[in-house]
Design a protein around this motif. Structure first.
Motif, PDB file in Angstrom:
ATOM      1  N   VAL A 146      -9.555 -84.543  47.910  1.00 19.81           N
ATOM      2  CA  VAL A 146      -9.340 -85.989  47.970  1.00 19.81           C
ATOM      3  C   VAL A 146     -10.576 -86.636  48.587  1.00 19.81           C
ATOM      4  CG1 VAL A 146      -7.961 -87.864  48.934  1.00 19.81           C
ATOM      5  CG2 VAL A 146      -6.843 -85.770  48.132  1.00 19.81           C
ATOM      6  N   ILE A 147     -11.150 -87.582  47.864  1.00 15.47           N
ATOM      7  CA  ILE A 147     -12.323 -88.308  48.333  1.00 15.47           C
ATOM      8  C   ILE A 147     -11.882 -89.674  48.846  1.00 15.47           C
ATOM      9  CG2 ILE A 147     -14.608 -89.189  47.742  1.00 15.47           C
ATOM     10  CD1 ILE A 147     -14.344 -86.150  47.435  1.00 15.47           C
ATOM     11  N   SER A 148     -12.258 -89.990  50.062  1.00 14.07           N
ATOM     12  CA  SER A 148     -12.044 -91.330  50.614  1.00 14.07           C
ATOM     13  C   SER A 148     -13.281 -92.160  50.314  1.00 14.07           C
ATOM     14  CB  SER A 148     -11.818 -91.243  52.124  1.00 14.07           C
ATOM     15  OG  SER A 148     -11.734 -92.530  52.693  1.00 14.07           O
ATOM     16  N   SER A 149     -13.094 -93.248  49.587  1.00 14.72           N
ATOM     17  CA  SER A 149     -14.203 -94.076  49.108  1.00 14.72           C
ATOM     18  C   SER A 149     -14.125 -95.461  49.744  1.00 14.72           C
ATOM     19  CB  SER A 149     -14.131 -94.184  47.578  1.00 14.72           C
ATOM     20  OG  SER A 149     -14.992 -95.187  47.093  1.00 14.72           O
ATOM     21  N   ILE A 150     -15.231 -95.885  50.375  1.00 17.07           N
ATOM     22  CA  ILE A 150     -15.292 -97.199  51.015  1.00 17.07           C
ATOM     23  C   ILE A 150     -16.566 -97.895  50.546  1.00 17.07           C
ATOM     24  CG2 ILE A 150     -15.262 -98.460  53.204  1.00 17.07           C
ATOM     25  CD1 ILE A 150     -14.462 -95.177  54.000  1.00 17.07           C
ATOM     26  N   SER A 151     -16.422 -99.067  49.932  1.00 12.15           N
ATOM     27  CA  SER A 151     -17.571 -99.716  49.309  1.00 12.15           C
ATOM     28  C   SER A 151     -17.836-101.099  49.902  1.00 12.15           C
ATOM     29  CB  SER A 151     -17.352 -99.834  47.792  1.00 12.15           C
ATOM     30  OG  SER A 151     -16.249-100.673  47.512  1.00 12.15           O
ATOM     31  N   LEU A 170     -15.160 -84.787  38.287  1.00 14.52           N
ATOM     32  CA  LEU A 170     -15.254 -83.433  38.828  1.00 14.52           C
ATOM     33  C   LEU A 170     -13.911 -82.916  39.339  1.00 14.52           C
ATOM     34  CD1 LEU A 170     -18.658 -83.887  40.647  1.00 14.52           C
ATOM     35  CD2 LEU A 170     -18.223 -82.353  38.711  1.00 14.52           C
ATOM     36  N   GLY A 171     -12.828 -83.659  39.058  1.00 17.71           N
ATOM     37  CA  GLY A 171     -11.496 -83.149  39.339  1.00 17.71           C
ATOM     38  C   GLY A 171     -10.912 -83.543  40.670  1.00 17.71           C
ATOM     39  N   ASN A 172     -11.547 -84.477  41.361  1.00 12.67           N
ATOM     40  CA  ASN A 172     -11.010 -84.945  42.633  1.00 12.67           C
ATOM     41  C   ASN A 172     -10.065 -86.122  42.420  1.00 12.67           C
ATOM     42  OD1 ASN A 172     -12.872 -83.379  44.565  1.00 12.67           O
ATOM     43  ND2 ASN A 172     -14.319 -84.393  43.183  1.00 12.67           N
ATOM     44  N   ALA A 173      -9.219 -86.372  43.396  1.00 13.84           N
ATOM     45  CA  ALA A 173      -8.483 -87.628  43.476  1.00 13.84           C
ATOM     46  C   ALA A 173      -9.254 -88.545  44.422  1.00 13.84           C
ATOM     47  CB  ALA A 173      -7.070 -87.401  43.987  1.00 13.84           C
ATOM     48  N   VAL A 174      -9.095 -89.850  44.249  1.00 15.22           N
ATOM     49  CA  VAL A 174      -9.856 -90.819  45.040  1.00 15.22           C
ATOM     50  C   VAL A 174      -8.919 -91.863  45.621  1.00 15.22           C
ATOM     51  CG1 VAL A 174     -11.666 -92.583  45.003  1.00 15.22           C
ATOM     52  CG2 VAL A 174     -11.937 -90.507  43.641  1.00 15.22           C
ATOM     53  N   HIS A 221      -7.848 -89.050  57.829  1.00 15.23           N
ATOM     54  CA  HIS A 221      -6.537 -88.652  57.314  1.00 15.23           C
ATOM     55  C   HIS A 221      -6.574 -87.173  56.928  1.00 15.23           C
ATOM     56  CE1 HIS A 221      -3.008 -88.372  54.710  1.00 15.23           C
ATOM     57  NE2 HIS A 221      -2.572 -89.479  55.301  1.00 15.23           N
ATOM     58  N   ARG A 222      -5.491 -86.477  57.180  1.00 16.50           N
ATOM     59  CA  ARG A 222      -5.444 -85.024  56.969  1.00 16.50           C
ATOM     60  C   ARG A 222      -5.752 -84.623  55.525  1.00 16.50           C
ATOM     61  NH1 ARG A 222      -0.604 -87.268  57.557  1.00 16.50           N
ATOM     62  NH2 ARG A 222       0.947 -87.073  55.890  1.00 16.50           N
ATOM     63  N   ALA A 223      -5.503 -85.533  54.573  1.00 18.16           N
ATOM     64  CA  ALA A 223      -5.698 -85.184  53.163  1.00 18.16           C
ATOM     65  C   ALA A 223      -7.154 -85.261  52.733  1.00 18.16           C
ATOM     66  CB  ALA A 223      -4.858 -86.113  52.280  1.00 18.16           C
ATOM     67  N   ILE A 224      -7.995 -85.918  53.509  1.00 17.70           N
ATOM     68  CA  ILE A 224      -9.373 -86.184  53.085  1.00 17.70           C
ATOM     69  C   ILE A 224     -10.222 -84.916  53.111  1.00 17.70           C
ATOM     70  CG2 ILE A 224     -11.509 -87.401  53.684  1.00 17.70           C
ATOM     71  CD1 ILE A 224      -9.764 -89.639  54.870  1.00 17.70           C
ATOM     72  N   SER A 225     -10.967 -84.707  52.032  1.00 17.08           N
ATOM     73  CA  SER A 225     -11.938 -83.620  51.973  1.00 17.08           C
ATOM     74  C   SER A 225     -13.363 -84.121  52.178  1.00 17.08           C
ATOM     75  CB  SER A 225     -11.848 -82.896  50.628  1.00 17.08           C
ATOM     76  OG  SER A 225     -10.565 -82.356  50.427  1.00 17.08           O
TER      77      SER A 225
END
Length: 485
Positions: A146-151, A170-174, A221-225
């Motif tokens: 899981v990618i955390s994205s902040i723009s 590349l198969g990640n969730a965002v 967050h625990r889910a973030i990679s």
């Protein structure tokens, strides 16, 4: 009304939902302060829901290359089919001029098409023989998770997609949080494109919320990679600290203080052409924008005279006018900061070669000469149409002045001698240097990123693949191994 003004909701687990924080934010046109949309912002509970949903959805998404390819291609088609509305919302919400909006749209399309080529970069990519008899080594690249994205607000669509598109391919969730000032174009529009493209629920989440609600949850967050952030250096430091405590990976594109180096043998007319674009594109609200012009004393007067003359002719006004170059700054706070910087220049006794005027949220071009490169002003990111010009006594002095900054994102150098310019370019402590061009450049296959306090990691293909995937080694013992005990 632009169609995207209607998408003033969060996109969580495949549903368009109002925020439950019991707080609303108005999205305004920075040119005339017209209210474009009103948003009920997402609560902490909804943010947790988004991350948990992304974690649950990612595994199947990461295994289905055919679906990823289809969704990515459909999303590109959606963008192309809705180009005019996308250009308009870029202008309405971020103050983009026609040139900037078209540039941002084209960059986004190029990026998404390049991201589509990454779909099959996940999985086994290399086999190697082992030093152990009868063993074969296999190297894999797997989705990060899981990618955390902040723009940010300045190139809201492109700087959001620069993370989102390759991460999804590349198969990640965002889980994506846009800057709320431009949440329609850099949050809701993207969610709509992927929804129409067929993305499964949970794979892409768009949150319209504010930092006072999120706190550190977008970083820890625990889910973030991995955390992917574009914005200011102080916030980047905070992200690095918080994410580092949990050993989470980060990609940070932070502030800049780009030097535009004019050597003694530069073609001044060509340098000025580039300088006008590299200073005034999007009102200077770009991390790569020219922040300091550092000019050899032998050509200083010629450069200054021609640059000021051209700056006087730069058209400013309503960004919906296709001839306008300088439109509004994003908000009143940015105007106040810019006016304060002009006052600091006056107090320091620098040459006010062209003084800007505030017209609503527009600041007209401002040129300040003989600026001390060591001063607070020269070490401050202007993020406005204020040009600072400093003088250097030699080419070596010029390069030393250019390197005198805590930042190291982009830079440029003008010289008729390409080999000499390349030698100097290698000595500039910036992640990117452009010879005989201005520093605002980005390409889907270029290595994009900064040094020093300007960030960590590299965007662009294929460099982003390593950032957004995890390496894994599998060995296969094909023949029985003999052990010493």
């Amino acid at each position: 009304m632009n169609q995207y003004q209607k998408f003033n909701q969060n996109y969580i687990n495949g549903n368009w939902v109002d925020g439950t924080e019991n707080k609303t934010v108005e999205m305004q046109n920075p040119y005339n302060n017209e209210v474009l949309a009103q948003v009920s912002i997402a609560s902490l509970d909804q943010i947790n829901e988004a991350f948990d949903g992304a974690k649950n959805a990612q595994t199947n998404w990461g295994k289905d290359a055919a679906l990823r390819q289809e969704v990515m291609e459909n999303a590109v088609d959606y963008f192309k089919e809705n180009k005019e509305d996308i250009l308009e919302i870029l202008t309405l919400e971020s103050g983009s001029t026609a040139v900037k909006a078209n540039l941002e749209f084209d960059l986004t399309i190029g990026l998404m098409e390049e991201a589509s080529t990454m779909v099959n970069k996940v999985g086994k990519f290399e086999e190697k023989s082992s030093i152990i008899p009868g063993k074969m080594n296999e190297n894999y690249r797997l989705p990060k998770g899981v990618i955390s994205s902040i723009s940010p607000f300045n190139f809201p669509l492109y700087l959001s997609m620069r993370t989102i598109a390759p991460a999804l391919a590349l198969g990640n969730a965002v889980v994506h949080k846009a800057d709320i000032q431009c949440g329609l174009v850099s949050g809701s529009l993207i969610a709509k494109a992927f929804e129409e493209g067929g993305v499964p629920p949970g794979v892409f989440q768009s949150l319209l919320t504010t930092p006072d609600v999120t706190g550190d949850i977008m970083f820890n967050h625990r889910a973030i990679s991995r955390v992917s952030f574009t914005g200011s250096t102080p916030v980047g430091r905070r992200i690095g600290q918080v994410a580092g405590e949990q050993l989470k990976d980060v990609s940070l594109e932070l502030g800049g203080n780009a030097p535009f180096c004019v050597l003694s043998d530069a073609d001044i007319d060509k340098a000025v052409d580039a300088a006008i674009f590299g200073k005034y594109l999007h009102q200077g609200q770009i991390c790569m924008m020219t922040n300091r012009f550092i000019v050899h004393e032998d050509v200083y007067d010629e450069f200054v005279d021609k640059f000021v003359a051209r700056s006087k002719d730069v058209k400013y006004g309503d960004p919906r006018d296709s001839d306008v170059v300088v439109g509004p700054l994003i908000n009143e706070k940015q105007i106040e900061k810019s006016l304060d910087n002009i006052q600091k220049a006056k107090k320091a006794g620098y040459d006010i070669l062209l003084e800007g005027e505030q017209i609503g949220n527009i600041l007209t071009p401002t040129v300040i000469g003989n600026v001390d490169n060591n001063s607070e002003l020269a070490q401050t990111e202007m993020f406005s149409p204020i040009a600072l010009i400093s003088k250097a006594s030699s080419n070596d002095d010029l390069i030393a002045k250019a390197n005198h900054t805590e930042y190291g994102l982009s830079s440029s150098i003008f010289s008729r001698d390409e080999e000499k310019a390349r030698e100097y370019a290698l000595n500039l402590t910036f992640g990117m240097t452009h010879i005989n061009d201005q520093p605002v450049n980005d390409e889907p296959t270029a290595m994009f990123g900064g040094m020093n306090q300007s960030g960590i990691g590299r965007f662009g293909s294929p460099y982003i693949i390593e950032e957004f995937t995890e390496g894994k080694w599998i060995s296969v013992q094909k023949q029985a191994r003999e052990f010493p005990f």
